[in-house]
Design an enzyme around this catalytic site. Structure first.
Site, PDB file in Angstrom:
ATOM      1  N   SER A 131       0.856  -1.181   0.000  1.00 21.91           N
ATOM      2  CA  SER A 131       0.000   0.000   0.000  1.00 21.91           C
ATOM      3  C   SER A 131       0.890   1.228   0.000  1.00 21.91           C
ATOM      4  O   SER A 131       2.075   1.149   0.357  1.00 21.91           O
ATOM      5  CB  SER A 131      -0.879  -0.008   1.261  1.00 21.91           C
ATOM      6  OG  SER A 131      -1.437   1.260   1.510  1.00 21.91           O
ATOM      7  N   TYR A 144      -1.715   0.443  10.770  1.00 19.89           N
ATOM      8  CA  TYR A 144      -1.731  -0.127   9.420  1.00 19.89           C
ATOM      9  C   TYR A 144      -0.402   0.128   8.717  1.00 19.89           C
ATOM     10  O   TYR A 144       0.180  -0.785   8.113  1.00 19.89           O
ATOM     11  CB  TYR A 144      -2.878   0.474   8.624  1.00 19.89           C
ATOM     12  CG  TYR A 144      -3.008  -0.065   7.218  1.00 19.89           C
ATOM     13  CD1 TYR A 144      -3.423  -1.376   6.992  1.00 19.89           C
ATOM     14  CD2 TYR A 144      -2.733   0.737   6.114  1.00 19.89           C
ATOM     15  CE1 TYR A 144      -3.555  -1.873   5.702  1.00 19.89           C
ATOM     16  CE2 TYR A 144      -2.864   0.256   4.827  1.00 19.89           C
ATOM     17  CZ  TYR A 144      -3.274  -1.050   4.620  1.00 19.89           C
ATOM     18  OH  TYR A 144      -3.398  -1.540   3.331  1.00 19.89           O
TER      19      TYR A 144
END
Length: 230
Positions: A131, A144
């Site tokens: 990501s 995250y």
């Protein structure tokens, strides 16, 4: 990645937006093993594509070895499964951190470890779907982003360790993608979900397929994909 028989590719998070798109993109040229938490969605997708289901709880790495024992060949692994829960460091308790790291880092590491003998035998590939948060940590994204930074470290170390065995390792960093997960993220951010402004899962799937099927004289180490002008 091998001319005959067909490559066998294991995709985690196969019932998610990118996972399903990737499974469909590979179905004509790869034999598929599709991981999910089980249930009707996984069963239906496997029936549609003639794939082998692999029901796994990614928070239970102790269950991985028995589940994988029945598999024979595995050429490629695409670590696509992931979870995200936004929140400031001052607000998120240890349970969130533990769950996020378990699914996003520990599970890929353990699955890779268990599958390495098969991957080496096939001179296959390990692809980590990361990501933009694996490149930069923004406020509210600490848990995250930490998991995705760790996933990048796992990929980088694995790449060097497995090069002598002919196993290729790539990290792909998609931008915002029009998936249910992104819809949940936008809700957590308090913003509008605008799928037309994001990558489609099919675009990410095409990129992942290219990484898997790149000629043997190429090693794609890091691939960043961002939404473009339509």
């Amino acid at each position: 990645m091998t001319s005959s028989p067909r490559p066998v590719t294991l995709v985690t998070g196969a019932t998610g937006g990118i996972g399903t798109a990737l499974a469909r993109a590979l179905a004509q040229t790869h034999d598929l093993i599709l991981q999910g938490r089980g249930g009707e969605r996984l069963e239906a997708l496997c029936a549609e594509l003639g794939a082998v289901p692999l029901p796994l709880d990614l928070t239970r790495p102790d269950t991985f070895a028995p589940a994988l024992a029945a598999l024979s060949r595995v050429t490629n692994v695409v670590h696509n499964a992931g979870v995200v829960e936004l929140g400031a460091v001052a607000e998120q308790e240890h349970a969130t951190w533990t769950h996020t790291l378990a699914v996003n880092v520990v599970a890929p590491a353990e699955l890779t470890r268990l599958l390495l003998p098969r991957l080496r035998a096939e001179r296959g590939a390990v692809v980590f779907v990361n990501s933009g948060a694996g490149l930069r940590a923004n406020p509210g994204w600490a848990s995250y982003a930490a998991s995705k930074f760790a996933l990048r470290a796992l990929a980088d170390a694995l790449r060097e360790e497995e090069a002598p065995h002919g196993v290729r390792v790539c990290t792909v960093y998609p931008g915002r993608t029009a998936t249910p997960m992104q819809q949940s993220v936008r809700a957590q951010e308090g913003g509008a979900y605008q799928p037309d402004a994001y990558l489609t899962p099919e675009t990410v799937a095409v990129t992942l397929r290219f990484v898997l099927e790149a000629p043997r004289d190429a090693v794609l180490t890091d691939v960043t994909v961002r939404p473009g002008v339509r």
